[in-house]
Structures are given as structure tokens and as C-alpha cells.
Design a protein around this motif. Structure first.
Motif, PDB file in Angstrom:
ATOM      1  N   ILE A   1      10.451  -1.072   0.209  1.00  8.19           N
ATOM      2  CA  ILE A   1       9.697   0.134  -0.149  1.00  8.19           C
ATOM      3  C   ILE A   1      10.099   0.554  -1.556  1.00  8.19           C
ATOM      4  O   ILE A   1      11.285   0.613  -1.891  1.00  8.19           O
ATOM      5  CB  ILE A   1       9.977   1.293   0.832  1.00  8.19           C
ATOM      6  CG1 ILE A   1       9.657   0.875   2.264  1.00  8.19           C
ATOM      7  CG2 ILE A   1       9.148   2.527   0.441  1.00  8.19           C
ATOM      8  CD1 ILE A   1      10.073   1.908   3.302  1.00  8.19           C
ATOM      9  N   ASN A   2       9.123   0.833  -2.387  1.00 13.06           N
ATOM     10  CA  ASN A   2       9.350   1.302  -3.745  1.00 13.06           C
ATOM     11  C   ASN A   2       8.993   2.787  -3.801  1.00 13.06           C
ATOM     12  O   ASN A   2       7.845   3.161  -3.549  1.00 13.06           O
ATOM     13  CB  ASN A   2       8.467   0.526  -4.725  1.00 13.06           C
ATOM     14  CG  ASN A   2       9.225   0.068  -5.951  1.00 13.06           C
ATOM     15  OD1 ASN A   2      10.403   0.355  -6.105  1.00 13.06           O
ATOM     16  ND2 ASN A   2       8.548  -0.655  -6.835  1.00 13.06           N
TER      17      ASN A   2
ATOM     18  N   PRO B   1       5.550   6.694  -2.095  1.00 15.08           N
ATOM     19  CA  PRO B   1       6.157   5.477  -1.539  1.00 15.08           C
ATOM     20  C   PRO B   1       5.128   4.334  -1.491  1.00 15.08           C
ATOM     21  O   PRO B   1       4.046   4.483  -0.931  1.00 15.08           O
ATOM     22  CB  PRO B   1       6.563   5.891  -0.118  1.00 15.08           C
ATOM     23  CG  PRO B   1       6.289   7.370  -0.027  1.00 15.08           C
ATOM     24  CD  PRO B   1       5.237   7.659  -1.041  1.00 15.08           C
ATOM     25  N   VAL B   2       5.476   3.203  -2.085  1.00 14.18           N
ATOM     26  CA  VAL B   2       4.651   1.993  -2.020  1.00 14.18           C
ATOM     27  C   VAL B   2       5.397   0.984  -1.155  1.00 14.18           C
ATOM     28  O   VAL B   2       6.545   0.644  -1.437  1.00 14.18           O
ATOM     29  CB  VAL B   2       4.375   1.418  -3.421  1.00 14.18           C
ATOM     30  CG1 VAL B   2       3.495   0.181  -3.313  1.00 14.18           C
ATOM     31  CG2 VAL B   2       3.711   2.469  -4.306  1.00 14.18           C
ATOM     32  N   LYS B   3       4.744   0.502  -0.109  1.00 19.59           N
ATOM     33  CA  LYS B   3       5.425  -0.280   0.928  1.00 19.59           C
ATOM     34  C   LYS B   3       4.825  -1.669   1.072  1.00 19.59           C
ATOM     35  O   LYS B   3       3.611  -1.849   0.972  1.00 19.59           O
ATOM     36  CB  LYS B   3       5.307   0.476   2.265  1.00 19.59           C
ATOM     37  CG  LYS B   3       5.926  -0.217   3.451  1.00 19.59           C
ATOM     38  CD  LYS B   3       5.700   0.619   4.711  1.00 19.59           C
ATOM     39  CE  LYS B   3       6.276  -0.033   5.954  1.00 19.59           C
ATOM     40  NZ  LYS B   3       6.022   0.789   7.166  1.00 19.59           N
ATOM     41  N   ILE B   4       5.711  -2.685   1.295  1.00 22.79           N
ATOM     42  CA  ILE B   4       5.241  -4.016   1.689  1.00 22.79           C
ATOM     43  C   ILE B   4       4.980  -3.958   3.196  1.00 22.79           C
ATOM     44  O   ILE B   4       5.894  -3.772   3.989  1.00 22.79           O
ATOM     45  CB  ILE B   4       6.274  -5.116   1.387  1.00 22.79           C
ATOM     46  CG1 ILE B   4       6.629  -5.134  -0.102  1.00 22.79           C
ATOM     47  CG2 ILE B   4       5.743  -6.481   1.818  1.00 22.79           C
ATOM     48  CD1 ILE B   4       7.749  -6.097  -0.459  1.00 22.79           C
TER      49      ILE B   4
ATOM     50  N   GLY C   1       0.823  -1.198   0.000  1.00 28.82           N
ATOM     51  CA  GLY C   1       0.000   0.000   0.000  1.00 28.82           C
ATOM     52  C   GLY C   1       0.855   1.246   0.000  1.00 28.82           C
ATOM     53  O   GLY C   1       2.071   1.200   0.215  1.00 28.82           O
ATOM     54  N   VAL C   2       0.222   2.388  -0.262  1.00 27.37           N
ATOM     55  CA  VAL C   2       0.909   3.678  -0.276  1.00 27.37           C
ATOM     56  C   VAL C   2       1.060   4.190   1.153  1.00 27.37           C
ATOM     57  O   VAL C   2       0.116   4.123   1.949  1.00 27.37           O
ATOM     58  CB  VAL C   2       0.136   4.691  -1.136  1.00 27.37           C
ATOM     59  CG1 VAL C   2       0.720   6.083  -1.004  1.00 27.37           C
ATOM     60  CG2 VAL C   2       0.129   4.250  -2.599  1.00 27.37           C
TER      61      VAL C   2
END
Length: 333
Positions: free
Chosen positions: A168-169, A150-153, A87-88
Motif C-alpha cells: 500500500i502506498n 491510499p493506493v493499494k495493490i 487502485g485507491v
């Protein structure tokens, strides 16, 4: 002699017992060996974003909806499915800027949309399926400014752990500066026009009708009715372009006659896809000049119909007239 026989018999019994014991020990050892193999711990794999090694991922877009895909991977084959929740997390923007001495803006709420929140690496695999996020910049993002998404696991189910460095992407989204607008006139050969009123008698042959606004002749003109009645402002014109067009500007040419003092001044333009429901796209003020006047819009609009409503004249008289009416599109896309 009897004692010797008894000793031999006992010795043979011991040998037999040892054979039986040895035979019993073989499967027992095998079972112990198998049990030891099955109890070996399975080492969890490290799960990360596929392209997080390129952090931040810099993306430059036009002022239009744009979609990007992303997925996760593991550093070894998955034993059973590995499910990651993603999710963001906009709270990470400030820390990223501090650590990297950047000044990215946090992505604006409503300017992005994820296609889902779950990615799965299948049993035996090392890569997941894909999710996408769509950037929706219109009305949300400013041109030539950079925004961080930021897109995070956030969680893992299965035999995996989140990578400490690649979990984190970070996506940097920048909207391109606007291209130079180059206007080209829309072909008017299929257009039809309606009006609030027109003078069919007083101006003689070849003048007064609304259709003369589309004849490519600036010396013919439309004139509001004044012989049978004298309607006052507002006056209006509606054009059916008979096809859907992308529009970036409207234009007029005033009546070229020396007596023409009541030329339009304040007016507004509306567009429609059905000729019934209208959206206002421009409020403009014209000047009493003979040259072509172009009124450019901030953005392209798509329409089949457009309408211009004249609210006032340059001389405050009640009648209205015009030489030519048209629209333009942006040819530099």
C-alpha cells in the motif's frame, strides 16, 4: 573339458549383459536428472510499491492540478510478466490514522484521478512501467489541510505475491496556504471600450465619452446619455483587452466633479473569452468617495473581455458616470 568351456561361455554372456545394462542405465540416469531439474519449484517474488518504504509520501501542492508518478518493483527478477492491479482504497484512512496517531482527512472524491489500474513488471525485470495520479484541488480541497490517499495493490497475475508490508502506498496531500496577493494594474494601452450609452454633446469637449475611462486622467469622465434620451439603470460598460489576461481585481475611480452625486453603488463584473458568453465573477458595492476603489476576487480568472453592470446609484438618480475603470493581476505567483 566340455563343462569348462560351457562355464566360460556363460561367464562371457553375463559380462556382455552387464555392459548392455550399464549402457542402458546411463541415458536413464540422465533423463531422471533432467526431470528432477525441471520439477524444481519456482519461488515467487515479492511485489511492492517502489516508494512505499517512505510511507507516508508527503506532497505539498499549490491550488492547481498536480501530477505524481508511481510504480512497483519485485525483490527478484520476474519469470514471465507480473501484472498488478492497483487502485485507491479510502477505507484504509481510518485504520492508518489509528495506527499512526494522525488525523488526516480522506481524499475527497473528484479531487484525484488515476491514469490507469494496471502495472506490469516484464519478464526478467524488477521494475514496472509507471502510472500517475493527478490531484485536482480547486473547489475540492481546503488550504492548509492534509488529505490521505491510499493506493493499494489489490491483485497479482504471474509469478509474484503482494508484499505484506509494502503493498500500500500512502500519499499525504497538503494544499499550501495562499501567498500574499500583490496587485499590479493591467496595461490599458490596447483596450477598447463599449457602453450602454454615452453623452456626446452635453458635457462639452473632452467629457462624456466612454473612452475617457481609459485615458489615465481621473478628471475626465464617462457619462450616460441624458440630452437626447435619459436611459435608466442598469447601465453597462464592456472592455475588450485585445489579449488574454489573468485578472485578480477590478477597480474604479468615481467622477471628481462636485456635482457628481449619482455615482455607481451596486454593480457586478463578468468575464468572457469571446465577448458573447459571460461568467459573473463578482458582486460589489461601491462608496461615494473620490479615491480609487479596488474589488479583489477570491481567485484569478482568465479573460479577454470584462463587463461591469451598474444596477443602482448612490443617489437613486437615473444617470451614471465614472472617472476611470481598470483591472489588476496578481504579480506574486
Amino acid at each position: 573339458m566340455k563343462k569348462k568351456k560351457m562355464f566360460v561361455k556363460r561367464f562371457e554372456n553375463i559380462k556382455s549383459w552387464r555392459k548392455v545394462t550399464g549402457l542402458l542405465l546411463i541415458p536413464a540416469m540422465f533423463l531422471v536428472s533432467c526431470s528432477d531439474d525441471s520439477d524444481d519449484p519456482v519461488v515467487p517474488v515479492s511485489v511492492s510499491f517502489l516508494d512505499a518504504v517512505n510511507n507516508p509520501n508527503v506532497k505539498t501542492i499549490e491550488l492547481a492540478d498536480t501530477t505524481f508518478k508511481f510504480g512497483i518493483s519485485s525483490d527478484g527478477n520476474a519469470e514471465g510478466n507480473i501484472t498488478a492491479t492497483v487502485g485507491v482504497d479510502l477505507s484504509l484512512v481510518s485504520a492508518f490514522n489509528t495506527a499512526n496517531q494522525t488525523e488526516y482527512l480522506p481524499m475527497v472524491n473528484g479531487s484525484f484521478e488515476l491514469s490507469g489500474s494496471v502495472l506490469v513488471i516484464p519478464d526478467g525485470g524488477v521494475k514496472s512501467d509507471s502510472l500517475s495520479f493527478t490531484v485536482k484541488p480547486v473547489g475540492k480541497l481546503e488550504r492548509e489541510k492534509s488529505y490521505l490517499l491510499p493506493v493499494k495493490i489489490s491483485g497479482i497475475e504471474g509469478n509474484g505475491t503482494i508484499s505484506a508490508t509494502l503493498g500500500i502506498n500512502y500519499f499525504v496531500i497538503t494544499v499550501n496556504k495562499e501567498k500574499e496577493v500583490i496587485l499590479e494594474d493591467v496595461n490599458r494601452s490596447k483596450w477598447e471600450i463599449q457602453c450602454s450609452s454615452e453623452e456626446l454633446k452635453g458635457e462639452g469637449s473632452g467629457q462624456g465619452k466612454a473612452i475617457y475611462l481609459l485615458d489615465n486622467n481621473i478628471y475626465t469622465f464617462w457619462h450616460s446619455l441624458y440630452t437626447d434620451a435619459q436611459p435608466t439603470y442598469p447601465h453597462w460598460l464592456v472592455v475588450d483587452m485585445n489579449e488574454e489576461c489573468s485578472l485578480r481585481a477590478f477597480w474604479i475611480v468615481n467622477c471628481q466633479e462636485d456635482w457628481a452625486t449619482s455615482v455607481p453603488k451596486d454593480m457586478y463584473f463578468e468575464v468572457s473569452s469571446d465577448g458573447a458568453n459571460w461568467t459573473r465573477v463578482a458582486n460589489v458595492t461601491a462608496t461615494p468617495v473620490l479615491d480609487k476603489q479596488v474589488f479583489q476576487l477570491d481567485e484569478d480568472v482568465t479573460a479577454t473581455y470584462f463587463k461591469v453592470t451598474f444596477e443602482t446609484s448612490a443617489s437613486d438618480e437615473q444617470w451614471c458616470y465614472l472617472g476611470e475603470l481598470g483591472a489588476s493581476y496578481n504579480s506574486n505567483k
